[in-house]
Write a protein that holds these residues in place. Structure first.
Motif, mmCIF file in Angstrom:
data_model
loop_
_atom_site.group_PDB
_atom_site.id
_atom_site.type_symbol
_atom_site.label_atom_id
_atom_site.label_comp_id
_atom_site.label_asym_id
_atom_site.label_seq_id
_atom_site.Cartn_x
_atom_site.Cartn_y
_atom_site.Cartn_z
ATOM 1 N N ARG A 40 17.893 -24.501 41.940
ATOM 2 C CA ARG A 40 18.800 -25.013 40.910
ATOM 3 C C ARG A 40 18.905 -26.524 40.839
ATOM 4 N NH1 ARG A 40 19.443 -20.800 37.550
ATOM 5 N NH2 ARG A 40 19.962 -18.906 38.683
ATOM 6 N N SER A 41 18.187 -27.235 41.683
ATOM 7 C CA SER A 41 18.288 -28.691 41.657
ATOM 8 C C SER A 41 16.930 -29.300 41.959
ATOM 9 C CB SER A 41 19.313 -29.178 42.695
ATOM 10 O OG SER A 41 18.780 -29.100 44.012
ATOM 11 N N ASP A 42 16.837 -30.612 41.731
ATOM 12 C CA ASP A 42 15.604 -31.317 42.080
ATOM 13 C C ASP A 42 15.812 -32.195 43.313
ATOM 14 O OD1 ASP A 42 17.272 -33.223 41.022
ATOM 15 O OD2 ASP A 42 15.905 -33.869 39.427
ATOM 16 N N THR A 43 16.826 -31.869 44.103
ATOM 17 C CA THR A 43 17.075 -32.596 45.351
ATOM 18 C C THR A 43 15.837 -32.510 46.241
ATOM 19 O OG1 THR A 43 19.418 -31.996 45.234
ATOM 20 C CG2 THR A 43 18.587 -32.750 47.372
ATOM 21 N N PRO A 44 15.404 -33.618 46.841
ATOM 22 C CA PRO A 44 14.228 -33.578 47.709
ATOM 23 C C PRO A 44 14.352 -32.505 48.782
ATOM 24 C CG PRO A 44 14.875 -35.837 47.299
ATOM 25 C CD PRO A 44 15.947 -34.989 46.705
ATOM 26 N N VAL A 45 13.233 -31.890 49.110
ATOM 27 C CA VAL A 45 13.234 -30.769 50.052
ATOM 28 C C VAL A 45 13.861 -31.161 51.388
ATOM 29 C CG1 VAL A 45 11.743 -29.272 51.426
ATOM 30 C CG2 VAL A 45 11.285 -29.599 48.984
ATOM 31 N N ALA A 46 13.513 -32.331 51.900
ATOM 32 C CA ALA A 46 14.056 -32.761 53.188
ATOM 33 C C ALA A 46 15.575 -32.893 53.125
ATOM 34 C CB ALA A 46 13.427 -34.073 53.625
ATOM 35 N N ALA A 47 16.074 -33.385 51.986
ATOM 36 C CA ALA A 47 17.521 -33.539 51.831
ATOM 37 C C ALA A 47 18.211 -32.184 51.756
ATOM 38 C CB ALA A 47 17.832 -34.355 50.581
ATOM 39 N N VAL A 48 17.567 -31.210 51.115
ATOM 40 C CA VAL A 48 18.118 -29.849 51.081
ATOM 41 C C VAL A 48 18.225 -29.305 52.499
ATOM 42 C CG1 VAL A 48 17.663 -27.455 50.396
ATOM 43 C CG2 VAL A 48 17.303 -29.319 48.760
ATOM 44 N N GLY A 49 17.177 -29.508 53.285
ATOM 45 C CA GLY A 49 17.196 -29.044 54.670
ATOM 46 C C GLY A 49 18.312 -29.676 55.481
ATOM 47 N N ARG A 50 18.464 -31.001 55.335
ATOM 48 C CA ARG A 50 19.524 -31.683 56.090
ATOM 49 C C ARG A 50 20.904 -31.179 55.666
ATOM 50 N NH1 ARG A 50 16.134 -36.129 55.148
ATOM 51 N NH2 ARG A 50 17.439 -36.844 53.399
ATOM 52 N N ALA A 51 21.099 -30.972 54.372
ATOM 53 C CA ALA A 51 22.393 -30.504 53.873
ATOM 54 C C ALA A 51 22.719 -29.103 54.375
ATOM 55 C CB ALA A 51 22.408 -30.526 52.348
ATOM 56 N N CYS A 52 21.675 -28.366 54.737
ATOM 57 C CA CYS A 52 21.880 -26.994 55.207
ATOM 58 C C CYS A 52 21.785 -26.876 56.728
ATOM 59 C CB CYS A 52 20.869 -26.069 54.543
ATOM 60 S SG CYS A 52 21.133 -25.906 52.749
ATOM 61 N N ALA A 70 12.457 -32.051 58.691
ATOM 62 C CA ALA A 70 11.712 -31.211 57.756
ATOM 63 C C ALA A 70 10.950 -30.107 58.476
ATOM 64 C CB ALA A 70 10.747 -32.081 56.942
ATOM 65 N N ALA A 71 10.467 -30.398 59.682
ATOM 66 C CA ALA A 71 9.669 -29.402 60.404
ATOM 67 C C ALA A 71 10.501 -28.170 60.759
ATOM 68 C CB ALA A 71 9.085 -30.026 61.667
ATOM 69 N N SER A 72 11.704 -28.403 61.267
ATOM 70 C CA SER A 72 12.543 -27.262 61.642
ATOM 71 C C SER A 72 12.982 -26.471 60.410
ATOM 72 C CB SER A 72 13.765 -27.732 62.440
ATOM 73 O OG SER A 72 14.579 -28.609 61.663
ATOM 74 N N PHE A 73 13.259 -27.186 59.319
ATOM 75 C CA PHE A 73 13.634 -26.506 58.079
ATOM 76 C C PHE A 73 12.476 -25.663 57.564
ATOM 77 C CE2 PHE A 73 14.250 -27.066 53.268
ATOM 78 C CZ PHE A 73 15.026 -25.929 53.174
#
Length: 282
Positions: free
Chosen positions: A70-82, A87-90
């Motif tokens: 639903r968003s264009d938030t960078p993948v790494a930022a999505v991982g951190r927010a969750c 990025a590797a662990s996400f």
């Protein structure tokens, strides 16, 4: 003194959903539940069917999948927010759950079922819709106010309630009822109901609400795939399908009947009947 385990486990699930990115230690969650640290995890797993770490991972990755869809938030930022520090662990956690990396998940439209990805392509159509005559049903469960994609918090609390009361064997299916139009109602104000179908003579458990689901004519969409595809499915059902059908909507909320659940089913194999109440034909 009688211990209300269901109330204590509801507090644990609420804490996880309120802040899925937090490193929820067993000691902290045992304190939330006001249970012995020695017994907490065993009680949680026995009564909910999942470990604490599985619950946290499920909530985190569900939140991440919605964010990717639903968003264009960078993948790494999505991982951190969750809750994933890098990025590797996400990527490892996401791939384990969805069978694909977060980036490829977004690029391939994996947040949507295959049929939804094909909308607009010649020769493809939406999920099949049939006209059914539904019987009236009685649901018990919990009301929820907030973004529809976060109703999982209410289902987790409901699951803890039913497990504590040993009522799962008396349920007849899992349902969700959605009262508001997300295109005109603010996400934080959306009203819904997380429930299970039960027999009419089952006493209403303390702490749960009751809801009558009217029977009658319905448009029933046989949806297959991850719940992240619901938004587009509803748009098509209320738009293209309804316009072409000649049917009139009844003044009653749409609802969903879940034929399986993410607890034991891969996202692409989830099956849901989406039901839209219709007026009777003259």
């Amino acid at each position: 003194m009688t211990v209300d385990y269901k109330a204590r486990l509801k507090r644990v699930y609420a804490a996880i959903h309120d802040d899925p990115a937090r490193e929820h230690s067993l000691d902290e969650l045992a304190d939330v539940a006001a249970l012995s640290r020695f017994h907490f995890h065993r009680v949680f797993a026995a009564m909910t069917g999942e470990t604490v770490s599985e619950a946290v991972r499920r909530v985190r990755l569900n939140r991440a999948a919605h964010a990717l869809a639903r968003s264009d938030t960078p993948v790494a930022a999505v991982g951190r927010a969750c809750g994933y520090a890098n990025a590797a662990s996400f990527t490892r956690a996401f791939r384990a759950a969805y069978g694909i990396t977060p980036g490829n998940f977004r690029k391939a439209g994996q947040a949507l079922p295959l049929k939804l990805r094909a909308i607009g392509q010649e020769g493809h159509s939406m999920f099949p819709v049939t006209i059914t005559n539904e019987t009236a049903r009685r649901a018990i469960g919990l009301p929820f106010t907030g973004p529809y994609m976060q109703i999982g918090a209410a289902y987790d609390q409901l699951s803890a309630e039913l497990a504590a009361l040993d009522l799962w064997q008396q349920t007849r299916g899992l349902v969700g009822v959605y009262f508001d139009d997300p295109s005109i109602v603010a996400p934080e104000a959306l009203r819904s109901f997380a429930g299970v179908i039960v027999d009419a003579d089952l006493p209403l458990p303390v702490g749960l609400d009751e809801l009558s689901i009217a029977g009658g004519r319905h448009a029933c969409m046989a949806f297959k795939g991850p719940y992240t595809g619901f938004g587009l499915a509803y748009e098509w059902l209320f738009g293209d399908w309804l316009a072409a059908s000649g049917e009139a909507m009844r003044d009653a909320p749409s609802w969903e009947f879940y034929l399986n659940t993410p607890m034991n089913t891969a996202p692409e194999d989830l099956r849901t009947d989406i039901l839209l109440p219709l007026e009777d034909r003259a």
